[in-house]
Design a protein around this motif. Structure first.
Motif, PDB file in Angstrom:
ATOM      1  N   GLN A 145       0.838  -1.181   0.000  1.00 65.30           N
ATOM      2  CA  GLN A 145       0.000   0.000   0.000  1.00 65.30           C
ATOM      3  C   GLN A 145       0.881   1.241   0.000  1.00 65.30           C
ATOM      4  O   GLN A 145       1.891   1.316   0.686  1.00 65.30           O
ATOM      5  CB  GLN A 145      -0.884  -0.027   1.253  1.00 65.30           C
ATOM      6  CG  GLN A 145      -1.976   1.005   1.294  1.00 65.30           C
ATOM      7  CD  GLN A 145      -2.828   0.828   2.541  1.00 65.30           C
ATOM      8  OE1 GLN A 145      -2.381   0.257   3.534  1.00 65.30           O
ATOM      9  NE2 GLN A 145      -4.057   1.308   2.497  1.00 65.30           N
ATOM     10  N   THR A 146       0.506   2.226  -0.788  1.00 61.45           N
ATOM     11  CA  THR A 146       1.234   3.488  -0.811  1.00 61.45           C
ATOM     12  C   THR A 146       1.001   4.232   0.501  1.00 61.45           C
ATOM     13  O   THR A 146      -0.115   4.309   0.995  1.00 61.45           O
ATOM     14  CB  THR A 146       0.774   4.344  -2.001  1.00 61.45           C
ATOM     15  OG1 THR A 146       0.988   3.621  -3.209  1.00 61.45           O
ATOM     16  CG2 THR A 146       1.548   5.652  -2.056  1.00 61.45           C
ATOM     17  N   ILE A 147       2.084   4.787   1.043  1.00 65.41           N
ATOM     18  CA  ILE A 147       2.029   5.479   2.331  1.00 65.41           C
ATOM     19  C   ILE A 147       2.295   6.964   2.119  1.00 65.41           C
ATOM     20  O   ILE A 147       3.293   7.345   1.502  1.00 65.41           O
ATOM     21  CB  ILE A 147       3.083   4.928   3.308  1.00 65.41           C
ATOM     22  CG1 ILE A 147       3.036   3.403   3.373  1.00 65.41           C
ATOM     23  CG2 ILE A 147       2.906   5.552   4.688  1.00 65.41           C
ATOM     24  CD1 ILE A 147       1.745   2.833   3.896  1.00 65.41           C
ATOM     25  N   ALA A 148       1.405   7.800   2.627  1.00 65.23           N
ATOM     26  CA  ALA A 148       1.568   9.248   2.510  1.00 65.23           C
ATOM     27  C   ALA A 148       1.469   9.898   3.881  1.00 65.23           C
ATOM     28  O   ALA A 148       0.804   9.386   4.785  1.00 65.23           O
ATOM     29  CB  ALA A 148       0.504   9.835   1.590  1.00 65.23           C
ATOM     30  N   LEU A 149       2.122  11.033   4.027  1.00 65.15           N
ATOM     31  CA  LEU A 149       1.995  11.867   5.213  1.00 65.15           C
ATOM     32  C   LEU A 149       1.642  13.273   4.753  1.00 65.15           C
ATOM     33  O   LEU A 149       2.323  13.844   3.888  1.00 65.15           O
ATOM     34  CB  LEU A 149       3.295  11.898   6.018  1.00 65.15           C
ATOM     35  CG  LEU A 149       3.331  12.910   7.175  1.00 65.15           C
ATOM     36  CD1 LEU A 149       2.298  12.563   8.249  1.00 65.15           C
ATOM     37  CD2 LEU A 149       4.731  12.991   7.786  1.00 65.15           C
ATOM     38  N   VAL A 150       0.577  13.826   5.318  1.00 72.55           N
ATOM     39  CA  VAL A 150       0.158  15.191   5.009  1.00 72.55           C
ATOM     40  C   VAL A 150       0.232  16.005   6.296  1.00 72.55           C
ATOM     41  O   VAL A 150      -0.397  15.651   7.303  1.00 72.55           O
ATOM     42  CB  VAL A 150      -1.284  15.229   4.456  1.00 72.55           C
ATOM     43  CG1 VAL A 150      -1.671  16.662   4.077  1.00 72.55           C
ATOM     44  CG2 VAL A 150      -1.435  14.295   3.258  1.00 72.55           C
ATOM     45  N   THR A 151       1.007  17.079   6.298  1.00 69.17           N
ATOM     46  CA  THR A 151       1.084  17.931   7.480  1.00 69.17           C
ATOM     47  C   THR A 151      -0.074  18.929   7.459  1.00 69.17           C
ATOM     48  O   THR A 151      -0.582  19.305   6.418  1.00 69.17           O
ATOM     49  CB  THR A 151       2.422  18.680   7.558  1.00 69.17           C
ATOM     50  OG1 THR A 151       2.492  19.664   6.518  1.00 69.17           O
ATOM     51  CG2 THR A 151       3.600  17.719   7.413  1.00 69.17           C
ATOM     52  N   GLY A 152      -0.495  19.350   8.646  1.00 68.26           N
ATOM     53  CA  GLY A 152      -1.624  20.268   8.729  1.00 68.26           C
ATOM     54  C   GLY A 152      -2.878  19.677   8.114  1.00 68.26           C
ATOM     55  O   GLY A 152      -3.635  20.365   7.430  1.00 68.26           O
ATOM     56  N   ALA A 153      -3.120  18.392   8.394  1.00 69.67           N
ATOM     57  CA  ALA A 153      -4.184  17.663   7.691  1.00 69.67           C
ATOM     58  C   ALA A 153      -5.468  17.518   8.490  1.00 69.67           C
ATOM     59  O   ALA A 153      -6.368  16.788   8.078  1.00 69.67           O
ATOM     60  CB  ALA A 153      -3.678  16.281   7.294  1.00 69.67           C
ATOM     61  N   ASN A 154      -5.583  18.215   9.593  1.00 70.80           N
ATOM     62  CA  ASN A 154      -6.773  18.059  10.426  1.00 70.80           C
ATOM     63  C   ASN A 154      -7.967  18.865   9.918  1.00 70.80           C
ATOM     64  O   ASN A 154      -9.095  18.653  10.361  1.00 70.80           O
ATOM     65  CB  ASN A 154      -6.470  18.455  11.876  1.00 70.80           C
ATOM     66  CG  ASN A 154      -6.012  19.892  11.997  1.00 70.80           C
ATOM     67  OD1 ASN A 154      -4.947  20.244  11.492  1.00 70.80           O
ATOM     68  ND2 ASN A 154      -6.778  20.743  12.664  1.00 70.80           N
ATOM     69  N   LYS A 155      -7.735  19.775   8.963  1.00 71.99           N
ATOM     70  CA  LYS A 155      -8.822  20.613   8.465  1.00 71.99           C
ATOM     71  C   LYS A 155      -8.442  21.219   7.118  1.00 71.99           C
ATOM     72  O   LYS A 155      -7.306  21.101   6.656  1.00 71.99           O
ATOM     73  CB  LYS A 155      -9.121  21.741   9.455  1.00 71.99           C
ATOM     74  CG  LYS A 155      -7.919  22.661   9.703  1.00 71.99           C
ATOM     75  CD  LYS A 155      -8.226  23.716  10.758  1.00 71.99           C
ATOM     76  CE  LYS A 155      -6.985  24.574  11.033  1.00 71.99           C
ATOM     77  NZ  LYS A 155      -7.279  25.625  12.052  1.00 71.99           N
ATOM     78  N   GLY A 156      -9.425  21.875   6.498  1.00 71.19           N
ATOM     79  CA  GLY A 156      -9.187  22.639   5.291  1.00 71.19           C
ATOM     80  C   GLY A 156      -8.582  21.862   4.139  1.00 71.19           C
ATOM     81  O   GLY A 156      -8.945  20.714   3.881  1.00 71.19           O
ATOM     82  N   ILE A 157      -7.648  22.501   3.446  1.00 72.89           N
ATOM     83  CA  ILE A 157      -7.026  21.891   2.276  1.00 72.89           C
ATOM     84  C   ILE A 157      -6.263  20.629   2.661  1.00 72.89           C
ATOM     85  O   ILE A 157      -6.307  19.617   1.951  1.00 72.89           O
ATOM     86  CB  ILE A 157      -6.084  22.904   1.585  1.00 72.89           C
ATOM     87  CG1 ILE A 157      -6.890  24.085   1.051  1.00 72.89           C
ATOM     88  CG2 ILE A 157      -5.314  22.234   0.439  1.00 72.89           C
ATOM     89  CD1 ILE A 157      -6.030  25.243   0.570  1.00 72.89           C
ATOM     90  N   GLY A 158      -5.576  20.654   3.794  1.00 79.83           N
ATOM     91  CA  GLY A 158      -4.819  19.486   4.222  1.00 79.83           C
ATOM     92  C   GLY A 158      -5.699  18.271   4.420  1.00 79.83           C
ATOM     93  O   GLY A 158      -5.349  17.156   4.013  1.00 79.83           O
ATOM     94  N   TYR A 159      -6.848  18.485   5.036  1.00 80.69           N
ATOM     95  CA  TYR A 159      -7.787  17.378   5.234  1.00 80.69           C
ATOM     96  C   TYR A 159      -8.249  16.831   3.889  1.00 80.69           C
ATOM     97  O   TYR A 159      -8.316  15.603   3.697  1.00 80.69           O
ATOM     98  CB  TYR A 159      -9.000  17.844   6.038  1.00 80.69           C
ATOM     99  CG  TYR A 159     -10.056  16.770   6.178  1.00 80.69           C
ATOM    100  CD1 TYR A 159      -9.993  15.842   7.212  1.00 80.69           C
ATOM    101  CD2 TYR A 159     -11.095  16.662   5.255  1.00 80.69           C
ATOM    102  CE1 TYR A 159     -10.939  14.839   7.331  1.00 80.69           C
ATOM    103  CE2 TYR A 159     -12.044  15.659   5.360  1.00 80.69           C
ATOM    104  CZ  TYR A 159     -11.965  14.748   6.392  1.00 80.69           C
ATOM    105  OH  TYR A 159     -12.898  13.747   6.498  1.00 80.69           O
ATOM    106  N   GLU A 160      -8.550  17.710   2.959  1.00 83.39           N
ATOM    107  CA  GLU A 160      -9.027  17.267   1.646  1.00 83.39           C
ATOM    108  C   GLU A 160      -7.932  16.555   0.848  1.00 83.39           C
ATOM    109  O   GLU A 160      -8.211  15.651   0.062  1.00 83.39           O
ATOM    110  CB  GLU A 160      -9.589  18.446   0.859  1.00 83.39           C
ATOM    111  CG  GLU A 160     -10.835  19.076   1.474  1.00 83.39           C
ATOM    112  CD  GLU A 160     -12.020  18.117   1.535  1.00 83.39           C
ATOM    113  OE1 GLU A 160     -12.030  17.106   0.801  1.00 83.39           O
ATOM    114  OE2 GLU A 160     -12.941  18.388   2.330  1.00 83.39           O
ATOM    115  N   ILE A 161      -6.683  16.954   1.062  1.00 79.48           N
ATOM    116  CA  ILE A 161      -5.577  16.235   0.427  1.00 79.48           C
ATOM    117  C   ILE A 161      -5.522  14.815   0.978  1.00 79.48           C
ATOM    118  O   ILE A 161      -5.404  13.838   0.227  1.00 79.48           O
ATOM    119  CB  ILE A 161      -4.234  16.947   0.669  1.00 79.48           C
ATOM    120  CG1 ILE A 161      -4.209  18.311  -0.032  1.00 79.48           C
ATOM    121  CG2 ILE A 161      -3.066  16.089   0.167  1.00 79.48           C
ATOM    122  CD1 ILE A 161      -3.021  19.179   0.348  1.00 79.48           C
TER     123      ILE A 161
END
Length: 245
Positions: free
Chosen positions: A8-24
């Motif tokens: 499985q591909t693994i990604a990390l998104v910072t600032g991902a709890n809301k807004g654009i980060g969440y949607e990413i």
């Protein structure tokens, strides 16, 4: 992007709890990826993870303050323990530095804070995650920038680049320059690193005055995160194509 057999591909998104980060995070999760939700606030982070999981995303929380060395190191250790590698890093966490940023009356503390989060934080997180990214068959790094960081647009009469903002806009110019430097150093590797502009999205950073949705803003990050091996590196892009530096 090259596939890693049975993995499985693994990604990390910072600032991902809301807004654009969440949607990413939601968009990458919809591809069947496992997504780390990086955020400082525990309640908001775990709330986002729960919401993503309810939508079918294989999400996990990553406590992460990009301005704190120990937090960044702990986040890298968590990802390594959980997955052993990282395929995609999206550096999305950012701040504006507050409103009314005329240079002659600026709070220099706000300028420092913007650079600390928007630039130095990106460098710290990227460097901490690089050993894990090097274990990936097709590593990608996406730095979420903004067209307000374009010196070309800022110096073009009549160009729509928002209000005068001596903290936020130059921090994004700095981030763009940092992206280029990484691309130069990593040019002999399979790591592709690019900056993406989400457009003027309605988020709490701008009091929800933006004209695009966070999901629309996330699209460029998802595109850059899924570039083929022959894709560009060291570039600056939005949904329409190349953004001038």
């Amino acid at each position: 992007m090259s596939e890693q057999a049975n993995e499985q591909t693994i990604a990390l998104v910072t600032g991902a709890n809301k807004g654009i980060g969440y949607e990413i995070a939601a968009g990458l999760g919809a591809l069947g990826w496992q997504v780390g939700v990086g955020a400082r606030d525990e309640e908001a982070r775990e709330g986002a993870v729960a919401k993503l999981r309810a939508a079918g995303v294989d999400a996990f929380g990553v406590p992460l303050d990009v301005t704190d060395d120990a937090s960044v190191a702990a986040a890298a250790a968590l990802v390594e323990e959980r997955a052993g590698r990282l395929d995609v890093l999206v550096n999305n966490a950012g701040i504006t530095g507050g409103m009314r940023q005329q240079p002659t009356t600026a709070d220099v503390g706000a300028v420092r804070a913007a650079v600390e989060t928007n630039v130095i934080g990106v460098i710290q997180v990227t460097n901490a995650m690089l050993p894990l990214l090097r274990r990936s068959a097709a590593p990608r790094i996406v730095n979420m920038s903004s067209s307000v960081g374009s010196l070309t647009l800022q110096s073009t009469p009549g160009a729509e680049v928002g209000p005068i903002a001596v903290a936020y806009s130059p921090s994004k110019t700095f981030l763009n320059a940092v992206t280029v430097q990484y691309a130069k150093e990593l040019s002999d590797t399979n790591i592709l690193i690019n900056a993406g502009c989400p457009g003027y999205c309605a988020t709490d950073l701008n009091g929800f005055r933006g004209v695009r949705t966070p999901a629309q803003g996330a699209a460029i990050a998802i595109r850059l995160a899924t570039l083929p091996d022959s894709g560009p590196t060291g570039g600056f892009f939005d949904d329409e194509g190349v953004v001038p530096w």
